[in-house]
Write a protein that holds these residues in place. Structure first.
Motif, PDB file in Angstrom:
ATOM      1  N   GLN A  21      31.960  14.255  36.953  1.00 38.37           N
ATOM      2  CA  GLN A  21      31.616  13.619  35.621  1.00 38.37           C
ATOM      3  C   GLN A  21      30.241  13.713  35.076  1.00 38.37           C
ATOM      4  OE1 GLN A  21      34.373  12.690  33.708  1.00 38.37           O
ATOM      5  NE2 GLN A  21      35.574  13.380  35.592  1.00 38.37           N
ATOM      6  N   LEU A  22      29.439  14.350  36.001  1.00 36.57           N
ATOM      7  CA  LEU A  22      28.032  14.423  35.765  1.00 36.57           C
ATOM      8  C   LEU A  22      27.818  15.384  34.741  1.00 36.57           C
ATOM      9  CD1 LEU A  22      25.022  13.652  36.926  1.00 36.57           C
ATOM     10  CD2 LEU A  22      25.039  15.977  38.088  1.00 36.57           C
ATOM     11  N   ASP A  23      27.093  14.882  33.719  1.00 33.43           N
ATOM     12  CA  ASP A  23      26.810  15.693  32.458  1.00 33.43           C
ATOM     13  C   ASP A  23      25.266  15.827  32.092  1.00 33.43           C
ATOM     14  OD1 ASP A  23      26.598  13.067  31.539  1.00 33.43           O
ATOM     15  OD2 ASP A  23      27.838  13.416  29.741  1.00 33.43           O
ATOM     16  N   LYS A  24      24.244  15.026  32.908  1.00 34.78           N
ATOM     17  CA  LYS A  24      23.055  15.240  32.480  1.00 34.78           C
ATOM     18  C   LYS A  24      22.431  15.066  33.838  1.00 34.78           C
ATOM     19  CE  LYS A  24      22.535  13.612  27.899  1.00 34.78           C
ATOM     20  NZ  LYS A  24      24.038  13.604  27.698  1.00 34.78           N
ATOM     21  N   MET A  25      21.329  15.867  34.037  1.00 33.71           N
ATOM     22  CA  MET A  25      20.510  15.982  35.269  1.00 33.71           C
ATOM     23  C   MET A  25      18.934  16.418  35.015  1.00 33.71           C
ATOM     24  SD  MET A  25      21.232  17.507  38.976  1.00 33.71           S
ATOM     25  CE  MET A  25      20.221  17.181  40.429  1.00 33.71           C
ATOM     26  N   TYR A  26      18.031  15.578  35.271  1.00 38.59           N
ATOM     27  CA  TYR A  26      16.675  15.868  35.051  1.00 38.59           C
ATOM     28  C   TYR A  26      15.739  15.843  36.336  1.00 38.59           C
ATOM     29  CZ  TYR A  26      18.159  14.652  30.294  1.00 38.59           C
ATOM     30  OH  TYR A  26      18.442  14.505  28.998  1.00 38.59           O
ATOM     31  N   ILE A  27      15.166  17.022  36.653  1.00 35.67           N
ATOM     32  CA  ILE A  27      14.465  17.271  37.884  1.00 35.67           C
ATOM     33  C   ILE A  27      13.039  17.386  37.543  1.00 35.67           C
ATOM     34  CG2 ILE A  27      14.217  18.519  39.969  1.00 35.67           C
ATOM     35  CD1 ILE A  27      17.226  19.147  39.386  1.00 35.67           C
ATOM     36  N   THR A  28      12.172  16.939  38.062  1.00 37.42           N
ATOM     37  CA  THR A  28      10.583  17.235  38.193  1.00 37.42           C
ATOM     38  C   THR A  28      10.219  17.312  39.136  1.00 37.42           C
ATOM     39  OG1 THR A  28      10.429  15.726  36.076  1.00 37.42           O
ATOM     40  CG2 THR A  28       8.355  16.240  37.075  1.00 37.42           C
ATOM     41  N   GLY A  73      28.499  21.697  41.602  1.00 34.81           N
ATOM     42  CA  GLY A  73      29.732  20.765  41.801  1.00 34.81           C
ATOM     43  C   GLY A  73      30.060  19.894  40.521  1.00 34.81           C
ATOM     44  N   ALA A  74      29.233  20.039  39.531  1.00 31.74           N
ATOM     45  CA  ALA A  74      29.348  19.284  37.974  1.00 31.74           C
ATOM     46  C   ALA A  74      29.971  20.406  37.156  1.00 31.74           C
ATOM     47  CB  ALA A  74      28.185  18.666  37.838  1.00 31.74           C
ATOM     48  N   PRO A  75      31.161  20.415  36.709  1.00 33.76           N
ATOM     49  CA  PRO A  75      31.934  21.431  35.798  1.00 33.76           C
ATOM     50  C   PRO A  75      31.127  21.522  34.616  1.00 33.76           C
ATOM     51  CG  PRO A  75      33.609  20.208  36.775  1.00 33.76           C
ATOM     52  CD  PRO A  75      32.366  19.534  37.421  1.00 33.76           C
ATOM     53  N   LEU A  98      27.910  21.182  33.672  1.00 33.60           N
ATOM     54  CA  LEU A  98      26.584  21.705  33.938  1.00 33.60           C
ATOM     55  C   LEU A  98      26.799  23.439  34.195  1.00 33.60           C
ATOM     56  CD1 LEU A  98      24.372  19.161  36.050  1.00 33.60           C
ATOM     57  CD2 LEU A  98      24.801  19.446  33.655  1.00 33.60           C
ATOM     58  N   ARG A  99      28.215  23.922  34.291  1.00 30.07           N
ATOM     59  CA  ARG A  99      28.337  25.258  34.741  1.00 30.07           C
ATOM     60  C   ARG A  99      28.663  25.870  33.195  1.00 30.07           C
ATOM     61  NH1 ARG A  99      31.615  23.737  38.988  1.00 30.07           N
ATOM     62  NH2 ARG A  99      33.397  24.438  38.055  1.00 30.07           N
ATOM     63  N   THR A 100      29.011  25.185  32.147  1.00 29.91           N
ATOM     64  CA  THR A 100      29.229  25.634  31.128  1.00 29.91           C
ATOM     65  C   THR A 100      28.296  25.560  29.777  1.00 29.91           C
ATOM     66  OG1 THR A 100      30.447  23.715  30.301  1.00 29.91           O
ATOM     67  CG2 THR A 100      31.756  25.421  31.750  1.00 29.91           C
ATOM     68  N   LEU A 101      27.087  25.419  30.049  1.00 32.91           N
ATOM     69  CA  LEU A 101      25.882  25.208  28.983  1.00 32.91           C
ATOM     70  C   LEU A 101      25.888  26.615  28.513  1.00 32.91           C
ATOM     71  CD1 LEU A 101      23.880  22.710  30.914  1.00 32.91           C
ATOM     72  CD2 LEU A 101      25.614  22.332  29.362  1.00 32.91           C
ATOM     73  N   ASP A 102      25.446  26.344  27.315  1.00 27.82           N
ATOM     74  CA  ASP A 102      25.205  27.924  26.294  1.00 27.82           C
ATOM     75  C   ASP A 102      24.094  28.105  25.680  1.00 27.82           C
ATOM     76  OD1 ASP A 102      25.654  26.191  24.335  1.00 27.82           O
ATOM     77  OD2 ASP A 102      27.640  27.013  23.866  1.00 27.82           O
ATOM     78  N   GLU A 103      23.343  27.375  25.922  1.00 35.73           N
ATOM     79  CA  GLU A 103      21.803  27.422  25.133  1.00 35.73           C
ATOM     80  C   GLU A 103      20.660  26.790  26.375  1.00 35.73           C
ATOM     81  OE1 GLU A 103      21.052  26.225  21.139  1.00 35.73           O
ATOM     82  OE2 GLU A 103      19.447  25.154  21.707  1.00 35.73           O
ATOM     83  N   ALA A 104      19.538  27.815  26.407  1.00 36.81           N
ATOM     84  CA  ALA A 104      18.662  27.479  27.311  1.00 36.81           C
ATOM     85  C   ALA A 104      17.086  27.796  26.474  1.00 36.81           C
ATOM     86  CB  ALA A 104      18.432  28.704  28.327  1.00 36.81           C
ATOM     87  N   HIS A 105      16.454  26.655  26.987  1.00 38.11           N
ATOM     88  CA  HIS A 105      14.810  26.759  26.381  1.00 38.11           C
ATOM     89  C   HIS A 105      13.913  26.845  27.588  1.00 38.11           C
ATOM     90  CE1 HIS A 105      15.805  25.137  22.429  1.00 38.11           C
ATOM     91  NE2 HIS A 105      17.101  25.061  22.834  1.00 38.11           N
ATOM     92  N   PRO A 143      23.571  29.529  33.795  1.00 38.43           N
ATOM     93  CA  PRO A 143      24.960  29.974  33.728  1.00 38.43           C
ATOM     94  C   PRO A 143      25.249  31.240  33.133  1.00 38.43           C
ATOM     95  CG  PRO A 143      24.779  28.005  32.482  1.00 38.43           C
ATOM     96  CD  PRO A 143      23.314  28.237  33.140  1.00 38.43           C
ATOM     97  N   SER A 144      26.187  31.999  33.333  1.00 38.79           N
ATOM     98  CA  SER A 144      26.522  33.321  32.728  1.00 38.79           C
ATOM     99  C   SER A 144      27.081  32.823  31.281  1.00 38.79           C
ATOM    100  CB  SER A 144      27.693  33.913  33.417  1.00 38.79           C
ATOM    101  OG  SER A 144      29.056  33.110  33.479  1.00 38.79           O
TER     102      SER A 144
END
Length: 202
Positions: free
Chosen positions: A8-15, A33-35, A37-44, A93-94
């Motif tokens: 169910q993980l939908d947000k993760m911030y790493i510094t 392992g978080a489905p 986070l594998r389907t995101l479609d925009e990157a900055h 992700p692709s």
């Protein structure tokens, strides 16, 4: 981390602070392992005076779902760090079809030499599905110089799905125009046309 299941993980911030080694396979396994986070479609990819970061989200959302931030000040170190992150164990992700590269410094940016061009191209390499590339005003010339090096047999080696480049404050007299013109012409000849337009951030 290998024993933690977070479907169910939908947000993760790493510094990361002054990190040198970005190869974190167990962290990558945790993220994968978080489905969601594998389907995101925009990157900055963003650079400022204190840090550089890669942020991924859904185009329908204003909030980041995955953010990897590196705290460092030197522009060359920032570029090298972000390139490593994008090519590490947790690449984009692709499904990413929109990529924005922004520079928020007030001062000068990179020298735009051969080493930096190679780093920019390696940073872009994992984004094979990107169709729309957004560039801030200060980033556009350095990206254009890097892409210009692909003219020839390597023309679709980086960003093979690219269709549009949108640039903030596009001006005919800028160095960007000459370099990007060669890249666009070569893509046209390879039957992979690209349109250049103004990025209206409003």
């Amino acid at each position: 981390m290998t024993f933690i299941d977070t479907p169910q993980l939908d947000k993760m911030y790493i510094t990361l602070f002054n990190q040198i080694d970005f190869d974190c396979p167990r962290l990558a396994q945790f993220i994968n392992g978080a489905p969601t986070l594998r389907t995101l479609d925009e990157a900055h990819a963003q650079f400022n005076e204190r840090s550089a970061s890669v942020k991924l989200r859904y185009r329908t959302s204003e909030f980041d779902s995955l953010r990897i931030k590196i705290s460092c000040r030197e522009p060359d170190w920032q570029l090298s760090s972000i390139e490593q992150v994008c090519n590490s164990s947790f690449p984009p992700p692709s499904t990413v079809e929109v990529l924005c590269i922004e520079h928020q410094f007030w001062g000068p940016v990179w020298k735009n030499d051969a080493i930096e061009n190679a780093l920019w191209l390696r940073l872009l390499l994992p984004f094979a599905a990107v169709k729309n590339l957004y560039l801030s005003k200060k980033i556009a010339p350095v990206i254009a110089a890097a892409l210009q090096e692909l003219v020839g047999g390597r023309i679709t080696e980086v960003l093979p799905s690219l269709q549009n480049i949108l640039v903030e404050w596009l001006e005919p007299s800028e160095p960007f125009q000459e370099n990007i013109g060669q890249f666009v012409a070569a893509r046209q000849l390879s039957d992979h046309p690209i349109a250049i337009s103004v990025w209206d951030r409003g």
